[in-house]
Design a protein around this motif. Structure first.
Motif, PDB file in Angstrom:
ATOM      1  N   GLN A  14       9.991  31.689  21.501  1.00 24.83           N
ATOM      2  CA  GLN A  14       9.318  31.209  20.297  1.00 24.83           C
ATOM      3  C   GLN A  14      10.259  31.247  19.098  1.00 24.83           C
ATOM      4  N   ALA A  15      10.997  32.324  18.942  1.00 24.00           N
ATOM      5  CA  ALA A  15      11.911  32.459  17.808  1.00 24.00           C
ATOM      6  C   ALA A  15      12.994  31.383  17.843  1.00 24.00           C
ATOM      7  N   THR A  16      13.515  31.117  19.031  1.00 23.62           N
ATOM      8  CA  THR A  16      14.560  30.097  19.175  1.00 23.62           C
ATOM      9  C   THR A  16      14.044  28.723  18.775  1.00 23.62           C
ATOM     10  N   ALA A  17      12.865  28.375  19.277  1.00 23.98           N
ATOM     11  CA  ALA A  17      12.291  27.068  18.981  1.00 23.98           C
ATOM     12  C   ALA A  17      11.948  26.931  17.505  1.00 23.98           C
ATOM     13  N   ILE A  18      11.423  27.974  16.917  1.00 23.34           N
ATOM     14  CA  ILE A  18      11.070  27.956  15.493  1.00 23.34           C
ATOM     15  C   ILE A  18      12.318  27.721  14.638  1.00 23.34           C
ATOM     16  N   ALA A  19      13.395  28.405  14.962  1.00 18.84           N
ATOM     17  CA  ALA A  19      14.639  28.226  14.204  1.00 18.84           C
ATOM     18  C   ALA A  19      15.154  26.798  14.329  1.00 18.84           C
ATOM     19  N   ALA A  20      15.072  26.242  15.523  1.00 22.77           N
ATOM     20  CA  ALA A  20      15.536  24.870  15.730  1.00 22.77           C
ATOM     21  C   ALA A  20      14.701  23.876  14.936  1.00 22.77           C
ATOM     22  N   LEU A  21      13.395  24.064  14.930  1.00 25.04           N
ATOM     23  CA  LEU A  21      12.515  23.140  14.207  1.00 25.04           C
ATOM     24  C   LEU A  21      12.718  23.236  12.703  1.00 25.04           C
ATOM     25  N   LYS A  22      13.109  24.395  12.225  1.00 26.11           N
ATOM     26  CA  LYS A  22      13.394  24.548  10.794  1.00 26.11           C
ATOM     27  C   LYS A  22      14.716  23.890  10.409  1.00 26.11           C
ATOM     28  N   ASN A  23      15.499  23.504  11.414  1.00 22.83           N
ATOM     29  CA  ASN A  23      16.786  22.839  11.175  1.00 22.83           C
ATOM     30  C   ASN A  23      16.841  21.490  11.900  1.00 22.83           C
ATOM     31  N   VAL A  24      15.690  20.844  11.965  1.00 26.76           N
ATOM     32  CA  VAL A  24      15.564  19.637  12.778  1.00 26.76           C
ATOM     33  C   VAL A  24      16.506  18.520  12.322  1.00 26.76           C
TER      34      VAL A  24
ATOM     35  N   ASN B 207      22.139  17.541  26.374  1.00 28.07           N
ATOM     36  CA  ASN B 207      22.858  17.242  25.152  1.00 28.07           C
ATOM     37  C   ASN B 207      24.173  18.003  25.243  1.00 28.07           C
ATOM     38  N   THR B 208      25.272  17.301  25.421  1.00 25.58           N
ATOM     39  CA  THR B 208      26.552  17.980  25.652  1.00 25.58           C
ATOM     40  C   THR B 208      27.226  18.444  24.360  1.00 25.58           C
ATOM     41  N   HIS B 209      26.636  18.110  23.210  1.00 24.71           N
ATOM     42  CA  HIS B 209      27.190  18.564  21.939  1.00 24.71           C
ATOM     43  C   HIS B 209      26.810  20.026  21.704  1.00 24.71           C
ATOM     44  N   PRO B 210      27.750  20.869  21.351  1.00 24.45           N
ATOM     45  CA  PRO B 210      27.399  22.249  20.995  1.00 24.45           C
ATOM     46  C   PRO B 210      26.452  22.261  19.800  1.00 24.45           C
ATOM     47  N   LEU B 211      25.583  23.254  19.742  1.00 27.26           N
ATOM     48  CA  LEU B 211      24.697  23.377  18.588  1.00 27.26           C
ATOM     49  C   LEU B 211      25.518  23.605  17.316  1.00 27.26           C
ATOM     50  N   PRO B 212      25.137  22.982  16.201  1.00 22.81           N
ATOM     51  CA  PRO B 212      25.835  23.254  14.939  1.00 22.81           C
ATOM     52  C   PRO B 212      25.791  24.752  14.622  1.00 22.81           C
ATOM     53  N   GLN B 213      26.848  25.275  14.048  1.00 25.53           N
ATOM     54  CA  GLN B 213      26.919  26.709  13.783  1.00 25.53           C
ATOM     55  C   GLN B 213      25.778  27.174  12.885  1.00 25.53           C
ATOM     56  N   THR B 214      25.361  26.328  11.965  1.00 23.92           N
ATOM     57  CA  THR B 214      24.235  26.687  11.102  1.00 23.92           C
ATOM     58  C   THR B 214      22.983  26.962  11.925  1.00 23.92           C
ATOM     59  N   VAL B 215      22.771  26.143  12.951  1.00 18.34           N
ATOM     60  CA  VAL B 215      21.602  26.317  13.816  1.00 18.34           C
ATOM     61  C   VAL B 215      21.774  27.565  14.682  1.00 18.34           C
ATOM     62  N   VAL B 216      22.967  27.781  15.189  1.00 22.77           N
ATOM     63  CA  VAL B 216      23.241  28.990  15.973  1.00 22.77           C
ATOM     64  C   VAL B 216      22.924  30.232  15.148  1.00 22.77           C
ATOM     65  N   ASP B 217      23.376  30.236  13.888  1.00 21.88           N
ATOM     66  CA  ASP B 217      23.132  31.387  13.013  1.00 21.88           C
ATOM     67  C   ASP B 217      21.641  31.563  12.741  1.00 21.88           C
TER      68      ASP B 217
ATOM     69  N   VAL C 190      15.882  35.398  16.327  1.00 21.31           N
ATOM     70  CA  VAL C 190      15.818  36.217  17.539  1.00 21.31           C
ATOM     71  C   VAL C 190      16.000  37.691  17.203  1.00 21.31           C
ATOM     72  N   SER C 191      16.854  37.982  16.230  1.00 14.83           N
ATOM     73  CA  SER C 191      17.051  39.370  15.808  1.00 14.83           C
ATOM     74  C   SER C 191      15.751  39.963  15.272  1.00 14.83           C
ATOM     75  N   LYS C 192      15.017  39.172  14.506  1.00  9.28           N
ATOM     76  CA  LYS C 192      13.722  39.625  14.012  1.00  9.28           C
ATOM     77  C   LYS C 192      12.766  39.896  15.174  1.00  9.28           C
ATOM     78  N   ALA C 193      12.764  38.979  16.145  1.00  7.72           N
ATOM     79  CA  ALA C 193      11.875  39.132  17.298  1.00  7.72           C
ATOM     80  C   ALA C 193      12.256  40.364  18.113  1.00  7.72           C
ATOM     81  N   ALA C 194      13.556  40.658  18.185  1.00 13.27           N
ATOM     82  CA  ALA C 194      14.025  41.792  18.998  1.00 13.27           C
ATOM     83  C   ALA C 194      13.452  43.119  18.522  1.00 13.27           C
ATOM     84  N   ALA C 195      13.161  43.213  17.245  1.00 13.54           N
ATOM     85  CA  ALA C 195      12.645  44.470  16.692  1.00 13.54           C
ATOM     86  C   ALA C 195      11.237  44.783  17.180  1.00 13.54           C
ATOM     87  N   THR C 196      10.539  43.786  17.722  1.00 12.73           N
ATOM     88  CA  THR C 196       9.156  44.001  18.180  1.00 12.73           C
ATOM     89  C   THR C 196       8.970  43.639  19.652  1.00 12.73           C
ATOM     90  N   LEU C 197      10.058  43.664  20.430  1.00 11.87           N
ATOM     91  CA  LEU C 197       9.949  43.288  21.841  1.00 11.87           C
ATOM     92  C   LEU C 197       9.174  44.306  22.676  1.00 11.87           C
TER      93      LEU C 197
END
Length: 368
Positions: A266-276, A39-49, A55-62
């Motif tokens: 997991q965090a990345t995929a979860i965020a994407a699915l919440k913004n499907v 998919n050559t379209h950049p991710l929407p900024q809302t999804v990036v955020d 991922v920031s939440k996940a980083a606290a328990t890595l």
């Protein structure tokens, strides 16, 4: 043979791996890359955020292992797919290639075989070799279609343990009818073979194309694999998944590596699915450009295949390598799959598609 190949040949490599080349399209840094069906379209900024927040939440328990059963992700995937599926029907891994590898690890191996119908996804035989599973190359018609009668007859003739059906097919782009899948499943029942429908590009299908997900109920040996690399634009995240009977996911657990899906993945995929909805809006834009490519190539006298995917496979070229090189010289890379007279191009953004079509038109005019 170069020095590295000579050194490799000196290692006690498994015999079925000798002489093989690793999978991979040319990685050439040019402005317009339309060769690997991203998919050559950049991710929407809302999804990036949203991804950054998860991922920031996940980083606290890595310092701790991730959820080995990735329950939230499986629940979200089941909800996305529908068809009365729940998390017990879902499994995920690092890209659909790992999903296919795990299937071969569980149901293939020495003394067993996997069959597919070429031309198709070139990773299938490599995955077979990697798991020491015999690969059987089935055949398609001259126009690259596959009928229910032909597919079922070939399955009965070769009696494989596993069948891979790529729909929409890569590299040709066209989906299989449900009648083909049903016929193959019935033929495979004679030997209790597993049937896998690889739907990596399903979100790009034409309106009248139906998913094999509708066939899962009551078919214990049927698996539908998907990916988040294409429609979701997460090629760099490596998330693939399957839908099947719960006992199939239990079988896959027997071969999975411990904690194989990282907390960050997991965090990345979860965020994407919440913004499907935001991500699937891009799918419609890509389908528009795909249809534009098909229409323009037809006007140019070429022969594009019907495409249910985010790419177009086209024939009618006298010298496809010259076309490929001419596009590359202009900073545009597409895919040469080695099928005579043909090339394949990913449907990119409107600007990328315009650049491809304009340059292709110029190149074709010089060949007349």
């Amino acid at each position: 043979m170069n020095v590295r190949s000579e050194l490799l040949s000196q290692l006690p490599l498994r015999e079925n791996l000798r002489g093989l080349s690793p999978y991979g399209a040319p990685q050439i840094d040019v402005p317009i890359q339309l060769n690997v069906n991203e998919n050559t379209h950049p991710l929407p900024q809302t999804v990036v955020d949203a991804i950054a927040e998860e991922v920031s939440k996940a980083a606290a328990t890595l310092n701790r292992y991730p959820d080995r059963e990735f329950v939230e992700l499986r629940e979200l995937l089941a909800g996305y797919l529908g068809h009365d599926l729940d998390r017990e029907n879902i499994w995920a891994a690092n890209g659909s290639n790992e999903i296919l590898q795990q299937i071969l690890q569980a149901f293939g191996g020495p003394g067993r075989s996997v069959m597919s119908f070429g031309p198709t996804y070139s990773m299938y035989p490599l995955l077979a070799s990697g798991t020491d599973t015999e690969y059987i190359a089935g055949k398609r018609a001259d126009d690259f279609t596959l009928s229910a009668e032909s597919a079922a007859a070939q399955v009965r003739e070769h009696a494989p343990n596993i069948v891979f059906l790529c729909s929409p097919n890569n590299p040709t782009g066209t989906a299989l009818g449900l009648d083909v899948i049903e016929a193959v499943y019935e033929a495979a029942s004679e030997t209790k073979a597993m049937v896998i429908v690889d739907e990596a590009y399903a979100e790009f299908s034409l309106a009248n194309t139906k998913s094999a997900l509708s066939l899962l109920a009551g078919r214990q040996r049927l698996i539908v694999s998907r990916t988040m690399s294409k429609a979701f634009g997460l090629a760099g995240a490596r998330v693939g998944y399957l839908a099947a009977a719960p006992e199939v996911t239990d079988a896959i657990r027997l071969v999975r590596l411990p904690y194989h899906l990282s907390a960050v993945t997991q965090a990345t995929a979860i965020a994407a699915l919440k913004n499907v909805d935001l991500l699937l809006a891009q799918v419609e834009e890509i389908k528009t450009q795909r249809d534009r490519i098909v229409s323009t190539l037809t006007e140019l006298g070429l022969k594009p295949s019907v495409s249910d995917s985010n790419f177009v496979f086209f024939g009618g070229l006298e010298d496809p390598h010259a076309i490929w090189q001419g596009l590359l010289d202009a900073g545009i890379i597409i895919r040469d799959n080695g099928i005579p007279g043909t090339l394949r191009v990913t449907a990119g953004t409107e600007a990328e598609t315009t650049a491809f079509l304009e340059r292709l038109t110029e190149l074709l005019s010089t060949q007349k």
